[in-house]
Design a protein around this motif. Structure first.
Motif, mmCIF file in Angstrom:
data_model
loop_
_atom_site.group_PDB
_atom_site.id
_atom_site.type_symbol
_atom_site.label_atom_id
_atom_site.label_comp_id
_atom_site.label_asym_id
_atom_site.label_seq_id
_atom_site.Cartn_x
_atom_site.Cartn_y
_atom_site.Cartn_z
ATOM 1 N N LEU A 60 -101.491 32.076 -35.825
ATOM 2 C CA LEU A 60 -101.927 32.134 -34.434
ATOM 3 C C LEU A 60 -101.679 33.516 -33.841
ATOM 4 N N LEU A 62 -101.558 26.914 -29.293
ATOM 5 C CA LEU A 62 -100.617 26.323 -30.240
ATOM 6 C C LEU A 62 -100.485 24.826 -29.986
ATOM 7 N N LEU A 85 -103.669 23.101 -31.196
ATOM 8 C CA LEU A 85 -103.778 23.043 -32.662
ATOM 9 C C LEU A 85 -102.853 21.985 -33.244
ATOM 10 N N ARG A 86 -101.681 21.840 -32.656
ATOM 11 C CA ARG A 86 -100.731 20.859 -33.174
ATOM 12 C C ARG A 86 -101.161 19.426 -32.899
ATOM 13 N N VAL A 139 -99.933 25.176 -38.316
ATOM 14 C CA VAL A 139 -99.724 26.551 -37.863
ATOM 15 C C VAL A 139 -98.470 27.072 -38.565
ATOM 16 N N CYS A 154 -103.429 30.578 -46.668
ATOM 17 C CA CYS A 154 -103.793 30.756 -45.259
ATOM 18 C C CYS A 154 -104.941 31.758 -45.155
#
Length: 223
Positions: A5, A17, A20-21, A28, A95
Motif C-alpha cells: 500500500l 487499508l 482492502l482488509r 496487505v 507481490c
C-alpha cells in the motif's frame, strides 16, 4: 493476493487499508512511503518519521521507505520508487500489486498506471470514483481520527491547519474545497481508526508557512 500500500500517513491511505482488509483474498503485506531526506518526513504531508513508524506499528505492517531529496525531480522520484518496489519484490516474491488512495483525479491515476506498467506492477485504486463528501462522512462515522497537518493557503485559509478532521470541519469547509482535499487543498495525519490496533498520542507544535504557500502544523508523538 498480496498487496503493498502506498502510504502517505493521511486519511485516504489509511481508509484504503481499511477497505482492502474488508476484501476476501487480499493480504496487505507492507506500507510504501516516500520520505524526504534531511527533513526526515513523509513527502508533502510533512509527517515526522517517528510518527510514520508509530503508524506502521499500529497497523501491524512494516514500512518500505523510498527516500528522495528536497525539490526532487520526477526522474529521481521514479528511480527511488522503483528501488523501493524492488525491495518489496525481494521480500515478498509473489507481490505484484500496489494500492493507492486516489479518489478522482484521472491524470494522477493515468500517471501511476503508466509508471507501474513500466516497472512490472499492477496498480489498484480501491476508493477511486467515490463521492468524496459521502466518503469523508463515512470516515468520520467509521472512527477515523485525523488532523490537518498541511494546508494549501491558495485554496484554504491557514487557520484550518492543525484542526481535527471531523464533522465540524466538514461543515465549515468552503464549497470550492473538496471534502477530502483531493485537489491538494489539505493533507492529514491519521492518529486513530479501525485500521489501527491502538491510537497514537500526538501533540501539535510549531506552525510554519513554507514556499509562501503551505501552512504546516508540526505534530509529534506525546511524551
Amino acid at each position: 493476493m498480496q498487496v503493498v500500500l502506498s502510504w502517505s500517513g493521511g486519511k485516504d491511505a489509511a481508509w484504503t487499508l481499511h477497505a482492502l482488509r474488508q476484501r476476501a483474498g487480499i493480504e496487505v503485506v507492507a506500507l510504501l512511503t516516500t520520505v524526504t531526506s534531511g527533513y526526515e518526513r513523509i513527502a508533502m504531508h510533512g509527517i515526522r518519521r517517528e510518527l510514520l513508524q508509530a503508524q506502521a506499528v499500529a497497523t501491524g505492517l512494516p514500512v518500505i521507505e523510498a527516500t528522495i531529496p528536497p525539490q526532487c525531480d520526477n526522474a529521481t522520484y521514479e528511480a527511488s520508487f522503483a528501488d523501493a518496489l524492488a525491495r518489496v519484490r525481494a521480500r515478498w516474491p509473489d507481490c505484484a500489486r500496489i494500492a493507492f488512495g486516489d479518489l478522482f483525479l484521472a491524470d494522477v491515476r493515468a500517471w501511476r498506471e503508466a509508471l507501474c506498467s513500466r516497472l512490472g506492477w499492477t496498480p489498484l485504486f480501491p476508493l477511486f470514483g467515490s463521492d468524496t463528501a459521502a466518503l469523508a462522512r463515512e470516515m468520520v462515522a467509521g472512527g477515523l481520527h485525523a488532523v490537518l497537518c498541511c494546508v494549501d493557503t491558495q485554496q484554504l485559509d491557514a487557520a484550518f491547519s492543525g484542526r481535527e478532521f471531523d464533522a465540524a470541519l466538514l461543515e465549515e469547509l468552503p464549497a470550492a474545497v473538496d471534502p477530502c482535499g483531493e485537489r491538494g487543498e489539505f493533507h492529514t495525519l491519521v492518529h486513530a481508526g479501525p485500521m489501527f490496533t491502538r491510537p497514537l498520542a500526538i501533540v501539535p507544535g510549531e506552525q510554519v508557512l513554507r514556499d509562501d504557500r503551505f501552512a504546516y502544523t508540526d505534530f509529534s508523538a506525546a511524551a
